[in-house]
Design a protein around this motif. Structure first.
Motif, PDB file in Angstrom:
ATOM      1  N   ASP A  62       2.942   1.994  11.496  1.00 54.59           N
ATOM      2  CA  ASP A  62       4.034   2.793  12.020  1.00 54.59           C
ATOM      3  C   ASP A  62       4.956   1.934  12.874  1.00 54.59           C
ATOM      4  O   ASP A  62       4.510   1.228  13.774  1.00 54.59           O
TER       5      ASP A  62
ATOM      6  N   PRO B 197      -0.868   5.728   6.484  1.00 50.15           N
ATOM      7  CA  PRO B 197      -0.122   4.498   6.244  1.00 50.15           C
ATOM      8  C   PRO B 197      -0.285   4.012   4.810  1.00 50.15           C
ATOM      9  O   PRO B 197      -1.295   4.293   4.163  1.00 50.15           O
ATOM     10  N   ASP B 198       0.735   3.316   4.330  1.00 50.84           N
ATOM     11  CA  ASP B 198       0.716   2.680   3.008  1.00 50.84           C
ATOM     12  C   ASP B 198       0.273   3.661   1.914  1.00 50.84           C
ATOM     13  O   ASP B 198      -0.582   3.355   1.094  1.00 50.84           O
TER      14      ASP B 198
ATOM     15  N   LEU C 195       5.578   6.814  10.188  1.00 50.58           N
ATOM     16  CA  LEU C 195       4.614   7.756   9.629  1.00 50.58           C
ATOM     17  C   LEU C 195       4.998   9.211   9.918  1.00 50.58           C
ATOM     18  O   LEU C 195       4.369  10.136   9.407  1.00 50.58           O
TER      19      LEU C 195
ATOM     20  N   LYS D  45       3.044   0.291   6.107  1.00 46.56           N
ATOM     21  CA  LYS D  45       1.653  -0.116   6.362  1.00 46.56           C
ATOM     22  C   LYS D  45       1.266   0.165   7.805  1.00 46.56           C
ATOM     23  O   LYS D  45       0.156   0.565   8.090  1.00 46.56           O
TER      24      LYS D  45
ATOM     25  N   THR E  42       4.922   5.521   2.687  1.00 49.24           N
ATOM     26  CA  THR E  42       4.869   5.270   4.135  1.00 49.24           C
ATOM     27  C   THR E  42       4.643   3.773   4.386  1.00 49.24           C
ATOM     28  O   THR E  42       4.089   3.075   3.538  1.00 49.24           O
TER      29      THR E  42
END
Length: 158
Positions: free
Chosen positions: A156, A108-109, A47, A154, A152
């Motif tokens: 880190d 995330p994601d 991330l 899902k 990014t």
């Protein structure tokens, strides 16, 4: 004649999904790089990724770097799509090397666009983009001034 048809069909099949980018703004992305349009968002491994690019800039030049929300794609005619950048989420200037590690975690994601530009003395370039031609079997697509996309993970990895 039959051989020419077979060679032409083989050429179209092997070009399927092939993206041919032309970089603009004096910067070529290294990581994350440009992928085919159907897979245009390379997934980074963290991330807080480190972005890298190539540049032939003079030693006295610095770089600005920015990340935008991916925004939307809108129809721009019957066979064209235009990408709209969302709001700027991250910005740094006066970078002395053609790389930068994001200092705050991204979501995330999520899908984002990134770019860099040159700052030489009092001159500031446009944000770097790319044009592309893509072959998909017997059809083709092209785009102009596309920002560099990435996604990014899902969770880190760091």
């Amino acid at each position: 004649m039959k051989r020419h048809i077979i060679n032409a069909l083989f050429g179209l099949i092997t070009l399927a999904g092939c993206t041919i980018p032309t970089y603009k703004g004096g910067i070529e992305p290294i990581y994350p790089g440009v992928r085919s349009v159907g897979k245009s968002y390379e997934t980074v491994d963290t991330l807080t990724p480190t972005f890298r690019w190539k540049s032939d800039a003079a030693a006295n030049c610095t770089y600005d770097f920015s990340i935008w929300d991916a925004g939307d794609a809108v129809a721009d005619g019957p066979y064209r799509v235009r990408l709209l950048r969302g709001p700027a989420l991250y910005y740094k200037e006066a970078l002395t090397k053609p790389e930068h590690t994001v200092e705050i975690p991204l979501g995330p994601d999520s899908r984002y666009y990134w770019s860099a530009r040159l700052r030489c003395n009092s001159q500031v370039s446009e944000w770097a983009t790319y044009d592309f031609s893509q072959w998909a079997g017997i059809t083709a697509a092209e785009g102009k001034n596309w920002p560099f996309g990435f996604k990014t993970p899902k969770i880190d990895a760091k």
